[in-house]
Design a protein around this motif. Structure first.
Motif, PDB file in Angstrom:
ATOM      1  N   UNK A 113       0.817  -1.205   0.000  1.00 39.65           N
ATOM      2  CA  UNK A 113       0.000   0.000   0.000  1.00 39.65           C
ATOM      3  C   UNK A 113       0.852   1.257   0.000  1.00 39.65           C
ATOM      4  N   UNK A 114       1.884   1.286   0.825  1.00 37.13           N
ATOM      5  CA  UNK A 114       2.749   2.473   0.890  1.00 37.13           C
ATOM      6  C   UNK A 114       3.545   2.635  -0.407  1.00 37.13           C
ATOM      7  N   UNK A 115       3.982   1.517  -0.969  1.00 30.79           N
ATOM      8  CA  UNK A 115       4.707   1.593  -2.237  1.00 30.79           C
ATOM      9  C   UNK A 115       3.832   2.201  -3.325  1.00 30.79           C
ATOM     10  N   UNK A 116       2.559   1.795  -3.345  1.00 28.50           N
ATOM     11  CA  UNK A 116       1.649   2.303  -4.381  1.00 28.50           C
ATOM     12  C   UNK A 116       1.379   3.803  -4.206  1.00 28.50           C
ATOM     13  N   UNK A 128      -5.776  -1.392  -7.355  1.00 24.20           N
ATOM     14  CA  UNK A 128      -5.295  -0.042  -7.079  1.00 24.20           C
ATOM     15  C   UNK A 128      -6.202   0.702  -6.108  1.00 24.20           C
ATOM     16  N   UNK A 129      -7.505   0.517  -6.254  1.00 22.03           N
ATOM     17  CA  UNK A 129      -8.443   1.209  -5.372  1.00 22.03           C
ATOM     18  C   UNK A 129      -8.260   0.779  -3.914  1.00 22.03           C
ATOM     19  N   UNK A 130      -7.990  -0.497  -3.729  1.00 22.40           N
ATOM     20  CA  UNK A 130      -7.753  -1.011  -2.372  1.00 22.40           C
ATOM     21  C   UNK A 130      -6.447  -0.466  -1.806  1.00 22.40           C
ATOM     22  N   UNK A 131      -5.371  -0.517  -2.591  1.00 26.06           N
ATOM     23  CA  UNK A 131      -4.072  -0.045  -2.116  1.00 26.06           C
ATOM     24  C   UNK A 131      -4.083   1.446  -1.825  1.00 26.06           C
ATOM     25  N   UNK A 132      -4.937   2.176  -2.532  1.00 24.86           N
ATOM     26  CA  UNK A 132      -5.021   3.627  -2.320  1.00 24.86           C
ATOM     27  C   UNK A 132      -5.574   3.973  -0.941  1.00 24.86           C
ATOM     28  N   UNK A 185      -4.429   2.950   1.802  1.00 24.44           N
ATOM     29  CA  UNK A 185      -3.343   2.760   2.772  1.00 24.44           C
ATOM     30  C   UNK A 185      -3.385   3.812   3.883  1.00 24.44           C
ATOM     31  N   UNK A 186      -3.325   3.326   5.111  1.00 23.82           N
ATOM     32  CA  UNK A 186      -3.238   4.177   6.298  1.00 23.82           C
ATOM     33  C   UNK A 186      -1.981   3.757   7.059  1.00 23.82           C
ATOM     34  N   UNK A 187      -1.058   4.682   7.353  1.00 22.27           N
ATOM     35  CA  UNK A 187       0.248   4.295   7.895  1.00 22.27           C
ATOM     36  C   UNK A 187       0.218   3.415   9.139  1.00 22.27           C
ATOM     37  N   UNK A 188      -0.704   3.687  10.086  1.00 19.78           N
ATOM     38  CA  UNK A 188      -0.658   2.969  11.364  1.00 19.78           C
ATOM     39  C   UNK A 188      -1.747   1.914  11.522  1.00 19.78           C
ATOM     40  N   UNK A 189      -2.475   1.598  10.438  1.00 17.08           N
ATOM     41  CA  UNK A 189      -3.578   0.644  10.541  1.00 17.08           C
ATOM     42  C   UNK A 189      -3.789  -0.048   9.198  1.00 17.08           C
ATOM     43  N   UNK A 190      -3.805  -1.384   9.214  1.00 12.34           N
ATOM     44  CA  UNK A 190      -3.966  -2.126   7.960  1.00 12.34           C
ATOM     45  C   UNK A 190      -5.420  -2.434   7.617  1.00 12.34           C
ATOM     46  N   UNK A 191      -6.355  -2.159   8.537  1.00 13.45           N
ATOM     47  CA  UNK A 191      -7.751  -2.542   8.319  1.00 13.45           C
ATOM     48  C   UNK A 191      -8.360  -2.023   7.012  1.00 13.45           C
ATOM     49  N   UNK A 192      -8.120  -0.768   6.600  1.00 12.53           N
ATOM     50  CA  UNK A 192      -8.724  -0.307   5.346  1.00 12.53           C
ATOM     51  C   UNK A 192      -8.367  -1.173   4.141  1.00 12.53           C
ATOM     52  N   UNK A 193      -7.112  -1.655   4.095  1.00 15.36           N
ATOM     53  CA  UNK A 193      -6.711  -2.559   3.007  1.00 15.36           C
ATOM     54  C   UNK A 193      -7.150  -3.984   3.315  1.00 15.36           C
ATOM     55  N   UNK A 194      -6.962  -4.392   4.567  1.00 17.32           N
ATOM     56  CA  UNK A 194      -7.256  -5.773   4.959  1.00 17.32           C
ATOM     57  C   UNK A 194      -8.705  -6.162   4.678  1.00 17.32           C
ATOM     58  N   UNK A 195      -9.623  -5.230   4.887  1.00 14.63           N
ATOM     59  CA  UNK A 195     -11.034  -5.533   4.688  1.00 14.63           C
ATOM     60  C   UNK A 195     -11.391  -5.779   3.226  1.00 14.63           C
ATOM     61  N   UNK A 196     -10.501  -5.368   2.303  1.00 17.20           N
ATOM     62  CA  UNK A 196     -10.733  -5.575   0.872  1.00 17.20           C
ATOM     63  C   UNK A 196      -9.760  -6.599   0.280  1.00 17.20           C
ATOM     64  N   UNK A 197      -9.030  -7.287   1.127  1.00 20.22           N
ATOM     65  CA  UNK A 197      -8.041  -8.277   0.700  1.00 20.22           C
ATOM     66  C   UNK A 197      -8.755  -9.573   0.316  1.00 20.22           C
TER      67      UNK A 197
END
Length: 547
Positions: A338-341, A361-365, A367-379
């Motif tokens: 996520x951070x790389x993207x 791309x929409x999921x990786x966008x 990205x929240x630095x201190x929490x993976x849940x926003x990406x994790x929920x769409x993994x």
């Protein structure tokens, strides 16, 4: 200057470990500062004195060298006083400890210490996962995403109270009181352990004060999350492993104690999945160092492993429960990609073909630095499992080209664990009332009995007002307890007491698994906070004592 101190200062080994510890803690401090200020440890300043992270570490190094030296000398001083007795205070404490009702009194003291949090936040902190655990189960969806034992306990209490005509607030209060009673018992067990090991009286009394007055203990005692009881069981497991290492002839013999160890270790993974990973990482070291008892230890860990397999296989089928999602273990993978993207790092089209089915791309966008849940929920776990090898290969290739970005992503996600001055740390003193129109969900509202206690714990938890007060800010930070854990390990290495690292090993294996988690939260670090008196005892213990 005393002759003893002069001899200390002439010890080359002392200076080696002073320098090692100083560099390590200076790096923790400056890396954490850079993340807090700039979001990256690679930011470059125009000031030549602290142009890069390495210059910044050098700037603060003298302070940490002095602090490390004083810490080692202070620990030596405390150890020198380990076995001293005879003062009126010590004699009175020992007489109190011999009282037949000592255990009941200590349980009462600890239970009463939780009451301010209970009265200030009646019926307790009903937040985090608890509302969904009850709501999902009552809606007909049983999942092992959360520990089934904890879910069953919550749902059982709500079922009984509702059937008797009670409110959801009453059900939450019953759970809080039950958990308070359990934790008071575990706190008493910690005090009993220190008493039986003849720990210094200052440590025994200090532990009581710490367990009673440290505000997060009271808050966690009324927090309806599995992490509270897990932390207590974890510390009991540390104590059991210590006893197995120091007195194996007593604690690795006899059916009762062997079965007791199995049950305790099984409870550890029943309340949190990474409890099993913590044990598995400890097992090889215990088997190597306790060679004479290898068969017994093998039997213990084999029984625990079989219980784990049964829990995650046949038992889930019997209960018609859905297994937990394995994506929980891939937070670092998600965060680094996520951070790389979002930072514009290079990802080739061939690599995108592997990544997109799992995270587009929409999921990786998100990205929240201190929490993976926003990406994790769409993994997409199914897509990941189908091409796991190819996905991880692409992840490593991307990481090789974007090393600094990957390092930043990992450090940002975990910073609150190891940096005492972080501002991402909190423990909300609230109740979640979600899905208000769904009768299957619990509807719990915080109705303080004491407004004074409510304001106090809200300031500590939700508002994190302690962050504005120097020293207190550090004392209430989970990063400080990680530093204490590191300092304890360095100290016993300095003393050439390598076996003590084995006693401390569960703290390290647990934190190792936690660093791979979705966020750095107090409830995840609570086992280390609760266990602080134990690894302090491991440092000051001077000789084999007790039975």
């Amino acid at each position: 200057m005393s002759d003893r101190l002069i001899r200390h200062l002439k010890n080359i080994r002392l200076w080696i470990f002073t320098v090692t510890g100083g560099i390590l803690f200076a790096a923790f401090d400056r890396c954490g500062y850079m993340l807090k200020q700039y979001g990256s440890i690679w930011a470059v300043s125009e000031n030549p004195l602290h142009r890069t992270i390495f210059h910044r570490i050098l700037c603060v190094l003298p302070f940490y060298l002095a602090g490390m030296l004083l810490a080692v000398l202070f620990m030596d001083f405390l150890r020198g006083r380990f076995g001293r007795r005879g003062s009126i205070r010590n004699i009175r404490w020992e007489l109190f400890c011999r009282w037949r009702y000592w255990g009941a009194v200590m349980w009462g003291v600890y239970f009463v210490s939780f009451l301010p949090a209970f009265l200030g936040g009646f019926p307790g902190i009903f937040a985090a996962d608890a509302p969904n655990q009850v709501g999902w189960t009552f809606s007909g969806w049983l999942t092992a995403h959360h520990p089934l034992v904890h879910t069953g306990l919550l749902c059982g209490i709500f079922t009984v109270v509702r059937n008797l005509g009670g409110s959801d607030n009453l059900a939450a209060a019953v759970y809080s009181l039950l958990q308070m009673a359990v934790m008071a018992g575990i706190f008493t067990a910690i005090s009993r352990f220190l008493r039986k090991e003849h720990a210094p009286v200052w440590l025994q009394i200090g532990t009581v004060v710490y367990l009673c007055l440290f505000p997060f203990h009271g808050m966690m005692a009324v927090y309806t999350t599995k992490d509270t009881v897990f932390a207590g069981i974890f510390v009991l497991c540390v104590i059991r492993i210590y006893r197995m290492c120091t007195r194996p002839e007593n604690w690795l013999n006899g059916l009762v104690r062997i079965v007791g160890a199995v049950l305790l270790f099984v409870l550890l993974f029943l309340f949190r999945n990474n409890g099993m990973h913590t044990l598995l990482l400890c097992a090889p070291f215990l088997l190597f160092f306790l060679k004479k008892y290898r068969k017994t230890l093998t039997a213990i860990f084999l029984c625990v492993l079989l219980a784990y397999i049964f829990y995650n296989g046949p038992l889930l089928k019997i209960l018609h429960a859905e297994p937990g999602n394995s994506r929980e273990a891939y937070s670092i993978v998600m965060q680094t990609l996520g951070r790389t993207y979002v930072s514009g790092g290079k990802i080739t089209e061939e690599e995108w073909q592997v990544i997109r089915p799992v995270m587009d791309e929409e999921t990786l966008a998100q990205y929240t630095p201190n929490l993976s849940d926003p990406i994790k929920n769409q993994f997409h776990t199914d897509a990941f499992n189908e091409e796991k090898g190819a996905f991880l290969k692409a992840w490593l290739q991307i990481g090789w080209r974007n090393k600094k970005t990957y390092i930043d992503a990992f450090l940002n996600t975990t910073a609150a664990f190891w940096y005492p001055d972080t501002e991402e740390e909190y423990l909300d003193f609230v109740c979640f009332n979600i899905q208000k129109d769904d009768p299957n969900y619990p509807h719990v509202e915080m109705r303080p009995i004491s407004q004074a206690f409510y304001r106090y714990y809200t300031a500590i938890g939700s508002e994190a007002a302690f962050r504005k007060i120097p020293v207190i800010r550090q004392l209430l930070s989970m990063g400080l307890y990680f530093w204490l854990m590191v300092a304890a390990a360095l100290y016993v290495i300095y003393r050439k007491e390598y076996m003590r690292l084995l006693w401390m090993l569960p703290f390290w294996t647990y934190m190792g698994t936690s660093l791979l988690g979705p966020a750095a939260l107090i409830r995840y670090s609570y086992p280390v906070m609760l266990g602080a008196p134990i690894f302090l005892y491991f440092c000051v213990k001077r000789k084999r004592t007790g039975a």
